[in-house]
Design a protein around this motif. Structure first.
Motif, mmCIF file in Angstrom:
data_model
loop_
_atom_site.group_PDB
_atom_site.id
_atom_site.type_symbol
_atom_site.label_atom_id
_atom_site.label_comp_id
_atom_site.label_asym_id
_atom_site.label_seq_id
_atom_site.Cartn_x
_atom_site.Cartn_y
_atom_site.Cartn_z
ATOM 1 N N ALA A 47 0.833 -1.208 0.000
ATOM 2 C CA ALA A 47 0.000 0.000 0.000
ATOM 3 C C ALA A 47 0.867 1.257 0.000
ATOM 4 O O ALA A 47 0.549 2.243 -0.695
ATOM 5 C CB ALA A 47 -0.918 -0.004 1.218
ATOM 6 N N ALA A 48 1.965 1.239 0.749
ATOM 7 C CA ALA A 48 2.875 2.392 0.751
ATOM 8 C C ALA A 48 3.457 2.616 -0.640
ATOM 9 O O ALA A 48 3.542 3.762 -1.126
ATOM 10 C CB ALA A 48 3.994 2.174 1.768
ATOM 11 N N GLY A 49 3.862 1.530 -1.288
ATOM 12 C CA GLY A 49 4.393 1.663 -2.642
ATOM 13 C C GLY A 49 3.360 2.197 -3.621
ATOM 14 O O GLY A 49 3.668 3.047 -4.474
ATOM 15 N N PRO B 80 -3.028 10.284 -12.602
ATOM 16 C CA PRO B 80 -4.122 11.223 -12.340
ATOM 17 C C PRO B 80 -5.138 10.637 -11.366
ATOM 18 O O PRO B 80 -5.385 9.431 -11.344
ATOM 19 C CB PRO B 80 -4.740 11.427 -13.735
ATOM 20 N N GLY B 81 -5.723 11.515 -10.550
ATOM 21 C CA GLY B 81 -6.765 11.080 -9.640
ATOM 22 C C GLY B 81 -6.238 10.304 -8.448
ATOM 23 O O GLY B 81 -5.029 10.191 -8.215
ATOM 24 N N TRP B 82 -7.187 9.758 -7.686
ATOM 25 C CA TRP B 82 -6.863 9.042 -6.454
ATOM 26 C C TRP B 82 -7.319 7.589 -6.488
ATOM 27 O O TRP B 82 -7.361 6.925 -5.451
ATOM 28 C CB TRP B 82 -7.513 9.742 -5.259
ATOM 29 N N THR B 83 -7.655 7.101 -7.671
ATOM 30 C CA THR B 83 -8.226 5.752 -7.767
ATOM 31 C C THR B 83 -7.298 4.698 -7.188
ATOM 32 O O THR B 83 -7.709 3.842 -6.392
ATOM 33 C CB THR B 83 -8.547 5.418 -9.232
ATOM 34 N N LEU B 84 -6.026 4.736 -7.574
ATOM 35 C CA LEU B 84 -5.079 3.733 -7.113
ATOM 36 C C LEU B 84 -4.904 3.800 -5.596
ATOM 37 O O LEU B 84 -4.794 2.764 -4.920
ATOM 38 C CB LEU B 84 -3.731 3.937 -7.811
ATOM 39 N N TRP C 188 -7.173 4.866 -3.364
ATOM 40 C CA TRP C 188 -8.368 4.336 -2.702
ATOM 41 C C TRP C 188 -8.437 2.818 -2.829
ATOM 42 O O TRP C 188 -8.867 2.133 -1.903
ATOM 43 C CB TRP C 188 -9.629 4.971 -3.274
ATOM 44 N N VAL C 189 -7.999 2.280 -3.966
ATOM 45 C CA VAL C 189 -7.989 0.829 -4.150
ATOM 46 C C VAL C 189 -7.028 0.173 -3.156
ATOM 47 O O VAL C 189 -7.351 -0.859 -2.539
ATOM 48 C CB VAL C 189 -7.605 0.468 -5.600
ATOM 49 N N SER C 190 -5.853 0.757 -2.975
ATOM 50 C CA SER C 190 -4.876 0.181 -2.043
ATOM 51 C C SER C 190 -5.379 0.241 -0.603
ATOM 52 O O SER C 190 -5.250 -0.727 0.151
ATOM 53 C CB SER C 190 -3.538 0.912 -2.167
ATOM 54 N N ILE C 191 -5.987 1.371 -0.242
ATOM 55 C CA ILE C 191 -6.504 1.507 1.129
ATOM 56 C C ILE C 191 -7.686 0.564 1.350
ATOM 57 O O ILE C 191 -7.801 -0.093 2.392
ATOM 58 C CB ILE C 191 -6.904 2.970 1.405
ATOM 59 N N GLY C 192 -8.581 0.485 0.351
ATOM 60 C CA GLY C 192 -9.723 -0.415 0.465
ATOM 61 C C GLY C 192 -9.293 -1.873 0.565
ATOM 62 O O GLY C 192 -9.840 -2.641 1.371
ATOM 63 N N GLY C 193 -8.302 -2.262 -0.243
ATOM 64 C CA GLY C 193 -7.794 -3.628 -0.173
ATOM 65 C C GLY C 193 -7.161 -3.923 1.173
ATOM 66 O O GLY C 193 -7.321 -5.020 1.729
#
Length: 585
Positions: free
Chosen positions: A268-270, A279-283, A285-290
């Motif tokens: 998640a840190a990586g 662009p954006g925050w999708t990646l 949010w996906v890492s935090i959600g996972g």
């Protein structure tokens, strides 16, 4: 004319506020210095100046180091946040423009001084908080190996005593620092205009702000990874059904889950760092959600499933290896791992010769329950309402060359008792100590069903010469209020009360060497400031040979000395309790 008077009034108010601030600051400084100095005097009086010096230097070093780390970390982040702020007129700030403009107008004259002030306050509040955990840090830097490894990780047991608490403290400190700094940084970016509410209520974030927040989030993820790693060792401290320590579910489910969470947090840190270039925050949010999903499934659900389906239906078979670990470790801890187990066949008969051969054991079989006996002592032997018997202990003494088991308690003065007059002189100078001990034989019951007392009453009456009290006065005990000092004096009147008589009271004067002498005006001022008590400064009853017993509670004394008292005899010498071996110190 009116404007001039208003100006003078404002100037007088500023002057008065300044004087009040100086006086208040000076009072706080003198109070702190008085506490420090009187602490030094007490440590010196018991011969532990080195302990005081170690504690003082450790406090200063830990406070300075903690403050410096927090101050620099927060200051750097605030400066970065300020440099990333957009300039006036470059953005359409939208409906929140007025708030942002007002903040900038207010903050701009202060410049970097504002950020330094904020970092200074947070550093003092958060950084110096490490001082309260001074003992954990000192243990870390003075750790010694046990040369015994635990059965699961193969780590020396000293790691769990000396180093693991320190690493937990460090991770907790880093978590609070990064989390608090992140919240502060987001707030500053919002007030600077780097974060604003866009169309549809969605936040619009500048690229520099995104990078800054992402880096802090990645650091937080790495700190959490370290926390998960340490949690693996905490499994050995879990309380399971029937035993302490790691069990089947802990090793087979929770340990793999924690290893997985370490990996997930690092990934998640990586991803948070990688997301800076996307662009954006999708990646992100996906890492935090996972991460959250894995925490719930692997960290909570999976262990419960394993416990229910594999352990609860056959606990003995699953937990047997861990029972054996627990038993082996317990035997090792109590140094009974070398005991040889032999079969013993009990005899159905008991011969007089057997009793004679074990007469010492039979003659000392305890017949009294300490909890029940405590109530008997309190009812029959407290004598006066301002005395207190808190608990009864078991002890052994030599009588006529043979060991004798006895039940024993001391009669302490009850602090705060309403029967003690509340004026300053009685509270500090006259009612200063308890008196005497109560002892009965553990293996004897009197004809009336009551204890057979060896020592009883006030003044103490002893039926066996070995139990005669040389010094029955109890200046130090287990129930005394740690924050209530008394003042003992030599050759002054009125004297301290020993015990009540039919007419008046028996009085005494202190002849010990314990306590801190109030031998000078400086000492009087210091103690008056320490206890916020003007009487210590102006009372004619205070003389140069008077002594302040700062700490009278034995537990407090041991804690203050850093648990360095090795034996009861050493404690007796420190407290100057003559004959204390006869009152079950």
């Amino acid at each position: 004319m009116f404007a001039r008077e208003t100006y003078r009034t404002q100037e007088r108010r500023r002057y008065l506020v300044l004087v009040a601030a100086v006086v208040g600051g000076l009072y706080l400084l003198l109070s702190y210095l008085s506490d420090l100095w009187t602490d030094y005097l007490w440590f010196d009086s018991v011969g532990y100046v080195d302990t005081f010096r170690t504690n003082l230097l450790a406090t200063i070093a830990i406070g300075v180091a903690g403050f410096a780390v927090v101050f620099l970390f927060v200051l750097v982040n605030l400066i970065v946040a300020n440099r990333l702020a957009p300039r006036f007129g470059l953005l359409d700030l939208g409906p929140d423009e007025e708030v942002i403009e007002r903040f900038r107008q207010w903050a701009e004259p202060y410049g970097r001084r504002l950020w330094m002030g904020i970092a200074l306050i947070i550093g003092l509040l958060l950084g110096t908080g490490l001082i309260a955990r001074r003992e954990v840090i000192l243990l870390f830097f003075h750790s010694v190996p046990f040369d015994i490894a635990d059965a699961q990780f193969g780590t020396d047991l000293s790691f769990y005593v000396f180093r693991l608490p320190f690493w937990h403290l460090l991770v907790s400190f880093a978590t609070n620092l990064v989390l608090f700094s992140g919240i502060l940084v987001v707030a500053v970016h919002f007030l600077n205009g780097g974060v604003r509410v866009g169309a549809g209520g969605r936040p619009a974030v500048r690229s520099g702000v995104k990078a800054h927040v992402s880096v802090l989030a990645a650091v937080f993820a790495l700190v959490r990874a370290a926390s998960y790693h340490l949690d693996r060792y905490d499994l050995l401290f879990r309380r399971n059904e029937g035993f302490y320590g790691a069990g089947f579910t802990d090793i087979e489910a929770r340990l793999p889950a924690l290893n997985l969470l370490v990996l997930v947090a690092i990934v998640a840190a990586g991803l948070l760092i990688w997301n800076i270039r996307r662009p954006g925050w999708t990646l992100a949010w996906v890492s935090i959600g996972g991460w959250i999903l894995v925490s719930i499934v692997a960290g909570a659900v999976y262990p419960e499933v394993v416990q229910r389906l594999r352990v609860d239906n056959d606990p003995f078979a699953r937990e047997q290896p861990y029972f054996e670990r627990n038993i082996e470790a317990t035997r090792l801890a109590y140094d009974i791992d070398g005991i040889e187990v032999r079969a013993w066949e009990p005899s159905p008969t008991l011969e007089p010769a057997d009793i004679e051969a074990n007469s010492t054991t039979f003659d000392n079989l305890r017949l009294w329950d300490p909890d029940v006996l405590t109530r008997t002592y309190q009812k029959n032997q407290e004598i006066r309402p301002y005395y207190r018997i808190d608990q009864v202990d078991t002890d052994r003494y030599m009588v006529d060359g043979k060991p004798r088991q006895v039940m024993i308690a001391i009669r302490e003065l009850e602090d705060g008792n309403p029967d003690i007059p509340t004026d300053w002189q009685n509270q500090r100078l006259i009612y200063t100590h308890g008196f005497g001990a109560v002892v009965n034989e553990a293996a004897v019951v009197g004809e009336d069903g009551q204890p057979e007392f060896v020592i009883k009453d006030v003044p103490p009456v002893a039926t066996v010469v070995e139990f005669e009290l040389e010094q029955p006065r109890i200046y130090f005990g287990e129930t005394y209020d740690p924050n209530r000092p008394v003042i003992v004096r030599t050759g002054t009147r009125p004297q301290e009360i020993d015990f009540p008589l039919a007419q008046g009271s028996a009085e005494t004067e202190y002849d010990g060497e314990g306590g801190v002498e109030i031998s000078s005006l400086a000492h009087k001022v210091a103690f008056a400031l320490r206890y916020r008590d003007l009487n210590l400064l102006i009372s004619p009853q205070i003389r140069s040979d008077s002594r302040v017993l700062i700490h009278r509670n034995i537990r407090t004394i041991v804690e203050e000395l850093g648990h360095e008292i090795a034996t009861p005899q050493e404690a007796r010498e420190i407290l100057d309790l003559k004959g204390a071996d006869k009152v079950n110190f």
